[in-house]
Motif scaffolding. Structure first.
Motif, PDB file in Angstrom:
ATOM      1  N   PRO A 164     -39.062 -46.106 -31.719  1.00 20.27           N
ATOM      2  CA  PRO A 164     -37.869 -46.128 -30.863  1.00 20.27           C
ATOM      3  C   PRO A 164     -36.797 -45.164 -31.362  1.00 20.27           C
ATOM      4  O   PRO A 164     -36.810 -44.742 -32.515  1.00 20.27           O
ATOM      5  CB  PRO A 164     -37.375 -47.573 -30.972  1.00 20.27           C
ATOM      6  N   CYS A 165     -35.854 -44.828 -30.468  1.00 21.28           N
ATOM      7  CA  CYS A 165     -34.704 -44.007 -30.855  1.00 21.28           C
ATOM      8  C   CYS A 165     -33.594 -44.919 -31.346  1.00 21.28           C
ATOM      9  O   CYS A 165     -33.569 -46.107 -31.046  1.00 21.28           O
ATOM     10  CB  CYS A 165     -34.202 -43.220 -29.650  1.00 21.28           C
ATOM     11  N   ASP A 166     -32.665 -44.330 -32.068  1.00 21.95           N
ATOM     12  CA  ASP A 166     -31.511 -45.071 -32.581  1.00 21.95           C
ATOM     13  C   ASP A 166     -30.517 -45.250 -31.427  1.00 21.95           C
ATOM     14  O   ASP A 166     -29.509 -44.547 -31.340  1.00 21.95           O
ATOM     15  CB  ASP A 166     -30.904 -44.257 -33.731  1.00 21.95           C
ATOM     16  N   MET A 167     -30.838 -46.173 -30.522  1.00 22.59           N
ATOM     17  CA  MET A 167     -30.128 -46.235 -29.241  1.00 22.59           C
ATOM     18  C   MET A 167     -28.662 -46.635 -29.361  1.00 22.59           C
ATOM     19  O   MET A 167     -27.835 -46.180 -28.573  1.00 22.59           O
ATOM     20  CB  MET A 167     -30.860 -47.171 -28.274  1.00 22.59           C
ATOM     21  N   ASP A 168     -28.307 -47.481 -30.324  1.00 24.13           N
ATOM     22  CA  ASP A 168     -26.895 -47.880 -30.444  1.00 24.13           C
ATOM     23  C   ASP A 168     -26.016 -46.651 -30.648  1.00 24.13           C
ATOM     24  O   ASP A 168     -25.012 -46.469 -29.969  1.00 24.13           O
ATOM     25  CB  ASP A 168     -26.698 -48.851 -31.615  1.00 24.13           C
ATOM     26  N   LYS A 169     -26.436 -45.804 -31.578  1.00 24.95           N
ATOM     27  CA  LYS A 169     -25.623 -44.610 -31.882  1.00 24.95           C
ATOM     28  C   LYS A 169     -25.618 -43.634 -30.705  1.00 24.95           C
ATOM     29  O   LYS A 169     -24.605 -43.016 -30.408  1.00 24.95           O
ATOM     30  CB  LYS A 169     -26.165 -43.909 -33.137  1.00 24.95           C
ATOM     31  N   ILE A 170     -26.779 -43.497 -30.044  1.00 25.98           N
ATOM     32  CA  ILE A 170     -26.857 -42.572 -28.911  1.00 25.98           C
ATOM     33  C   ILE A 170     -25.991 -43.065 -27.753  1.00 25.98           C
ATOM     34  O   ILE A 170     -25.229 -42.299 -27.151  1.00 25.98           O
ATOM     35  CB  ILE A 170     -28.334 -42.375 -28.480  1.00 25.98           C
ATOM     36  N   MET A 171     -26.067 -44.350 -27.475  1.00 25.03           N
ATOM     37  CA  MET A 171     -25.266 -44.914 -26.371  1.00 25.03           C
ATOM     38  C   MET A 171     -23.768 -44.845 -26.694  1.00 25.03           C
ATOM     39  O   MET A 171     -22.955 -44.570 -25.811  1.00 25.03           O
ATOM     40  CB  MET A 171     -25.687 -46.360 -26.069  1.00 25.03           C
ATOM     41  N   ASP A 172     -23.408 -45.097 -27.951  1.00 24.05           N
ATOM     42  CA  ASP A 172     -21.995 -44.996 -28.349  1.00 24.05           C
ATOM     43  C   ASP A 172     -21.462 -43.587 -28.127  1.00 24.05           C
ATOM     44  O   ASP A 172     -20.376 -43.391 -27.582  1.00 24.05           O
ATOM     45  CB  ASP A 172     -21.829 -45.334 -29.843  1.00 24.05           C
ATOM     46  N   PHE A 173     -22.260 -42.614 -28.551  1.00 24.26           N
ATOM     47  CA  PHE A 173     -21.850 -41.219 -28.400  1.00 24.26           C
ATOM     48  C   PHE A 173     -21.682 -40.885 -26.914  1.00 24.26           C
ATOM     49  O   PHE A 173     -20.686 -40.269 -26.507  1.00 24.26           O
ATOM     50  CB  PHE A 173     -22.877 -40.281 -29.046  1.00 24.26           C
ATOM     51  N   ALA A 174     -22.668 -41.291 -26.107  1.00 24.91           N
ATOM     52  CA  ALA A 174     -22.637 -40.982 -24.673  1.00 24.91           C
ATOM     53  C   ALA A 174     -21.431 -41.624 -23.996  1.00 24.91           C
ATOM     54  O   ALA A 174     -20.772 -41.010 -23.148  1.00 24.91           O
ATOM     55  CB  ALA A 174     -23.931 -41.443 -24.014  1.00 24.91           C
ATOM     56  N   GLU A 175     -21.146 -42.843 -24.403  1.00 26.34           N
ATOM     57  CA  GLU A 175     -20.014 -43.556 -23.799  1.00 26.34           C
ATOM     58  C   GLU A 175     -18.701 -42.860 -24.156  1.00 26.34           C
ATOM     59  O   GLU A 175     -17.843 -42.656 -23.299  1.00 26.34           O
ATOM     60  CB  GLU A 175     -20.028 -44.992 -24.319  1.00 26.34           C
ATOM     61  N   LYS A 176     -18.603 -42.485 -25.428  1.00 26.24           N
ATOM     62  CA  LYS A 176     -17.385 -41.826 -25.907  1.00 26.24           C
ATOM     63  C   LYS A 176     -17.125 -40.536 -25.116  1.00 26.24           C
ATOM     64  O   LYS A 176     -15.991 -40.201 -24.814  1.00 26.24           O
ATOM     65  CB  LYS A 176     -17.555 -41.510 -27.398  1.00 26.24           C
TER      66      LYS A 176
END
Ligand SMILES: *Cc1c(COP(=O)(O)O)cnc(C)c1O
Length: 428
Positions: A161-173
Motif C-alpha cells: 500500500p501507499c502511505d495514504m495518510d501523508k498523501i491525503m494530507d498533502f492533497a488536502e492542504k
C-alpha cells in the motif's frame, strides 16, 4: 540432503547443484486458476447472444454484477467497468476535469501506463522519488508542487500500500485530487481500508499480468456521484443512458447541458462474465499468497537476523506479492538476483531498475500530436525531464530484489525459496 548441507552448498551460479531443479510456477494468479467457471459464464453470454452491456435479448448484466461485487466487497458506492486500467486512468482524470495546462504528480517507479495516461489526458506528468517501499515518497511531493499541479497518482506497486495518510494530507492542504492506481495490488489495504477507495478516484486492472484477469479489463471506483457521472460519460461517448440515469438517480440532470465529448472504453459482457468468476476467487488467491509470504519472511528472519525487507507503510494490509530483499549496493543486488535465478528462483528488480521517465516517449516528451501537444503548454515553471532527476529512486530501485510469490506454491516450493535465499544470502 539436510537443510544445513543444502544451504552451505556451492552456488548454482558457480556450478553447484541448484536448490530447485525446475522454475517456480508462472506468476499469473488469476489466469492459472481460470477454468470451468469462467468458461461456463462466458459461454452463457455467447449462447444467449448478448455480448453488449447496455442492450440485447437475454442480457446477463455481467458487467453490472461485477460492479456490484466490487462496491459490496470494497465498501465503495460507485464502480464502473472499463476496457483497461489505462482507460480507467484517462477516465478518472477526465472525470476530475484534468487536461491541457495541468500537471499531475506521478511516481518515478511505475508502469508506463500511469505516465502515458496523464499525457493521453492532455496533462503533463511531473515525477517524484520513491522511498524504501518502492512507492512514492510523500516527503518529496512539495518539491514538484506548483499552481499547475492538479492531482497525484498514488501507485501501489506489486502488493504494497501507499502511505495514504501523508498523501491525503498533502492533497488536502493544496486542494488537489488523489487518484489511486491499484492495477498491481487488487485487494491491498491501508489501515483497514481498500486501496482504490481512499483517494478521490481509484483504478483497477484485469490485464493478464495482474492478480485477476480476463486478458484485458479495468475499473474506476469513486465515492463521489458527480465524478462517477462524468466517468460514465467519458467512457461512453459523453452520454448517460436511460438505465444508468434511473439506477443511480441521475434523473434530474439536463442532458443538453451535461453532455461532453467522450470515448468508447466500455467493458464487454464476455469480459464481465469472466471477471465475475475471477472476482469470486480473489480473496482466496490473496490469502494463499499472503500465507506463503509470511511463512517465507518469518523463516528468513529466523535464519538471517540481519536481513532487511522492502518497507511497507501497513504490513497488515500488504498483499505480500513479492518478498523484497534490501541490500546495500547495486552490485550485491545484481549478485543476489543472478545467484537466485541460477537456483531456479525467479528474482528481479522492479522494471529492471529503469525509472518510468526513462521510457523514450516520456523522456523526450514525444506524442502523436502536432508540436508535441500537450507538452507545448507554456507553463510558468516549464517541465523538463533529465535522466538523473530522481537519483534516490534510481538507487533504491536497484537495491531491492523482488522474489515473486505465487498463490499456488506448494509447501516444497516455499521450502525451496527459503533454502535458496539462505544459501545465496550467506555467500553475499
Ligand atoms: C498494468 C498497469 C496499468 C495498466 O493496466 P492495463 O489494464 O494494462 O491498461 C496501469 N498502472 C499500473 C501501475 C500497472 O501496473
Amino acid at each position: 540432503m539436510t537443510e544445513q548441507t543444502k544451504t552451505m552448498a556451492k552456488l548454482a551460479i558457480h556450478g553447484g547443484e541448484p536448490v530447485r531443479d525446475k522454475p517456480l510456477p508462472p506468476n499469473f494468479p488469476g489466469a492459472i486458476v481460470m477454468g470451468e467457471e469462467e468458461a461456463q459464464a462466458a459461454s452463457g453470454v455467447i449462447m444467449d447472444q448478448s455480448p453488449f452491456r447496455y442492450y440485447g435479448e437475454n442480457l446477463h448484466n455481467t458487467v453490472q454484477q461485477l460492479e456490484d461485487m466490487i462496491c459490496e466487497d470494497f465498501n465503495v458506492p460507485y464502480a464502473l467497468g472499463v476496457s483497461s486500467c489505462t482507460a480507467a486512468l484517462v477516465v478518472a482524470l477526465k472525470a476530475l476535469g484534468i487536461g491541457y495546462g495541468d500537471k499531475v504528480i506521478v511516481p518515478s517507479v511505475t508502469f508506463i501506463a500511469t505516465a502515458g495516461a496523464v499525457v493521453s489526458s492532455n496533462a503533463v506528468p511531473v515525477f517524484v522519488e520513491c522511498d524504501e517501499s518502492l512507492n512514492l515518497d510523500p516527503n518529496d511531493l512539495e518539491r514538484v508542487m506548483d499552481e499547475d499541479v492538479k492531482a497525484i497518482i498514488a501507485v501501489s506497486l506489486v502488493g504494497t500500500p501507499c502511505d495514504m495518510d501523508k498523501i491525503m494530507d498533502f492533497a488536502e492542504k493544496h486542494d488537489i485530487y488523489v487518484v489511486e492506481d491499484v492495477a498491481q495490488s487488487l485487494g491491498v489495504q491501508y489501515k483497514g481500508r481498500y486501496q482504490g477507495t481512499i483517494g478521490h478516484v481509484g483504478v483497477l486492472s484485469f490485464q493478464m499480468n495482474k492478480i485477476i484477469t480476463a486478458g484485458e479489463g479495468g475499473a474506476v471506483l469513486t465515492s463521489d456521484p458527480k465524478i462517477f457521472e462524468r466517468a460514465i460519460r467519458y467512457h461512453d461517448q459523453g452520454i448517460l443512458r436511460g438505465m444508468t440515469r434511473d439506477r443511480y438517480g441521475f434523473t434530474e440532470i439536463d442532458e443538453n447541458e451535461a453532455a461532453f465529448a467522450g470515448q468508447n472504453y466500455r467493458m464487454s459482457e464476455i469480459t464481465g462474465a469472466v471477471l465475475v468468476e475471477q472476482w469470486k476467487k480473489l480473496s482466496t488467491l490473496n490469502a494463499n499468497t499472503r500465507k506463503h509470504y509470511r511463512t517465507i519472511c518469518k523463516r528468513l528472519r529466523e535464519a538471517l537476523p540481519n536481513i532487511q525487507f522492502r518497507v511497507s507503510p501497513d504490513p497488515e494490509g500488504d498483499l505480500g506479492l513479492n518478498v523484497g530483499i534490501r541490500v546495500s549496493t547495486r552490485e550485491q543486488a545484481d549478485h543476489l538476483k543472478s545467484a537466485l535465478n541460477a537456483e531456479n528462483i525467479d528474482a528481479r528488480t522492479m522494471y529492471n531498475g529503469n525509472l518510468v521517465y526513462m521510457n523514450p516517449q516520456i523522456l523526450h516528451q514525444r506524442t502523436a500530436e502536432k508540436n508535441n501537444f500537450p507538452f507545448d503548454y507554456p507553463f510558468k515553471q516549464p517541465v523538463k525531464y533529465t535522466e538523473d532527476m530522481c537519483p534516490r529512486s534510481a538507487d533504491i530501485v536497484n537495491r531491492i530484489v523482488l522474489i515473486p510469490i505465487s498463490p499456488v506454491l506448494t509447501e516444497e516450493d516455499v521450502e525451496s525459496i527459503v533454502a535458496g535465499v539462505i544459501k545465496v544470502y550467506r555467500h553475499l
